[in-house]
Design a protein around this motif. Structure first.
Motif, short mmCIF file in Angstrom:
data_model
loop_
_atom_site.label_atom_id
_atom_site.label_comp_id
_atom_site.label_asym_id
_atom_site.label_seq_id
_atom_site.Cartn_x
_atom_site.Cartn_y
_atom_site.Cartn_z
N PRO A 395 42.96 28.34 39.38
CA PRO A 395 42.91 29.60 39.89
C PRO A 395 44.25 30.13 40.66
CG PRO A 395 41.13 28.22 40.72
CD PRO A 395 42.08 27.48 40.01
N ARG A 416 36.82 27.69 45.56
CA ARG A 416 37.58 28.01 44.51
C ARG A 416 38.91 27.09 44.87
NH1 ARG A 416 42.10 31.78 44.40
NH2 ARG A 416 42.47 32.99 42.68
N ASP A 444 36.88 31.71 37.93
CA ASP A 444 37.51 30.64 38.65
C ASP A 444 36.63 29.44 38.80
OD1 ASP A 444 40.05 31.56 38.72
OD2 ASP A 444 39.68 32.60 40.73
#
Length: 474
Positions: A395, A416, A444
């Protein structure tokens, strides 16, 4: 059945002609080099490798999704062709070395990709138009809150080149507030407002209380359910569509993404879905780290001349340092300083404070626009990878200010950071510059759920295509 056979015949024709033109490109390159008197020893080197060259081309065509691509825009098809031929050229060089085909002329290996691009671009353009013409228009219904339904309907019709037509919406019974918000947004005269002029484009067919009646009246080929529907309403949509043999597609919410790739187990005679941890397994982290170090070292060595040219261009274009350093967050919220080539004017946020970059941001310099479009500004992040702050794939790292704001809006955003941040990622290859933070978050999290070294390689190869497409570079 006839339609299916016709489609299969078209796909076979597409595959055969693709491979014929790949090899024809090599033959034309030989003719340019030698004329009609091609030396036997040189041509024998090609004949010894052509089966493997053909297999490599076939694999690349499939990897870049060039079969069944009628939903794509032509720009995306063309970018995929360029990627196929770039990696095909690398494969040809490797194969000629592997088979000791030193009599395979290097000039042929360099000329062939241009011949192949000319042949394939012409053929694929014709095939793209034919395939679009062969597709029957599908009638669909979109179910959800008005604002999300309108945005999804717009994407369905524009992204598929007209092969999907939205018949209308089925909205929640409690969606009056959503309708008012949609009307307000449409009235706002903002540059590039995606909702401008489309409120009355599709009719509201009903609400969830009479969804089955709407389904029977319209008889759509497919139903799309938005992520904002409640679980109860989603279940009602699925049951109604399955009972009427209608195809249904769900836009997942974050909870449903957590269930993705859940493992089916059994407790006595009770089936159980087990949801794993949202993180990369420890045994895979060592392989990922070793790969990051090797790839970043190789990339830094190859990109050294480009690094110097970029630095020189930045200095000529505007006053200020070549490199830009900014605090970002990575694994478990750990702060670090990310390095990039400077693409904005010095002190760009002095008056505004932290502001997300927009597509036509006036703070971006002339050289900066080019560096961003080609992603050259990301090269210094290879230093962050070597330091261990980032990975090649993961990410994108965000600034603390925006992370705090996004967590307030979407608490799931914190998941994330269960993996190390990356230079490129699934959200970058699957989304666009204007993709919403929520949808980027979904990608993500899906990356984390489905991590594998093969997935990382696929993302890296797809990143090459994204770089070639202006609206996909983000």
């Amino acid at each position: 059945m006839i339609k299916r056979k016709k489609s299969m015949l078209f796909q076979i024709t597409l595959l055969v002609l693709d491979l014929v033109l790949i090899n024809l490109g090599y033959l034309l390159a030989f003719l340019i080099k030698f004329g009609w008197n091609i030396p036997a020893i040189n041509f024998a080197a090609y004949l010894s490798t052509w089966p493997w060259l053909t297999l490599a081309a076939l694999s690349l065509f499939y990897f870049y999704g060039l079969y069944g691509s009628y939903r794509w825009r032509w720009a995306e098809v063309f970018a995929s062709l360029i990627c196929v031929l770039f990696f095909q050229a690398l494969a040809a060089m490797a194969l000629s070395f592997l088979f000791r085909g030193f009599s395979f002329p290097r000039s042929v290996l360099l000329t062939a990709p241009f011949m192949q691009l000319a042949l394939l671009a012409l053929w694929r353009r014709v095939a793209w138009l034919l395939e679009k013409g062969m597709q029957e228009t599908r009638k669909v219904i979109v179910v959800g809150q008005p604002l999300e339904a309108v945005v999804l309907a717009e994407k369905l019709e524009s992204a598929t080149g007209g092969s999907i037509k939205v018949a209308g919406f089925v909205v929640d019974a409690s969606s009056d507030r959503g309708v008012q918000e949609l009307e307000r947004l449409e009235r706002e005269e903002l540059p590039g407002n995606p909702l401008c002029g489309i409120l009355g484009r599709w009719p509201v067919l009903g609400d969830m209380t009479n969804f089955c009646d709407c389904l029977d009246d319209v008889r759509p080929d497919q139903v799309f359910a938005c992520s904002t529907l409640s679980q109860e309403d989603k279940a009602g949509v699925v049951y109604a569509c399955v009972s009427r043999d209608r195809k249904v597609s769900l836009v997942p919410d974050l909870y449903e993404i957590m269930l993705a790739q859940a493992r089916l187990e059994q407790v006595d005679d009770v089936p159980v879905f087990t949801v794993g941890c949202l993180a990369i397994p420890e045994e895979a982290q060592f392989i990922k780290r070793a790969t990051d170090i090797l790839l970043s070292l190789a990339a830094l060595a190859v990109a050294a001349p480009l690094y110097l040219l970029a630095a020189f261009a930045i200095k000529l274009d505007s006053p200020g340092p070549v490199l830009y350093r900014q605090k970002r967050l990575t694994l478990q919220g750990k702060p670090f300083y990310l390095y990039k080539f400077r693409t904005m004017v010095v002190n760009a946020e002095q008056e505004t404070g932290p502001v997300l970059a927009s597509e036509n941001d006036p703070r971006v310099t002339r050289v900066g626009r080019f560096l961003r479009a080609a992603r050259i500004d990301e090269i210094p992040q290879l230093l962050n990878v070597l330091k261990g702050d980032m990975s090649i794939v993961g990410p994108r790292p965000e600034r603390p200010f925006f992370v705090n704001e996004l967590i307030k809006e979407k608490p799931e955003y914190i998941y994330r950071m269960n993996v190390k941040s990356g230079i490129t990622g699934l959200a970058q290859i699957a989304g666009r510059y204007s993709t919403s933070p929520e949808n980027k978050l979904k990608y993500d999290l899906l990356y984390t759920k489905s991590y594998s070294p093969a997935k990382d390689l696929a993302i890296l190869l797809q990143t090459v295509k994204v770089i070639l497409m202006k609206d996909r570079a983000s």
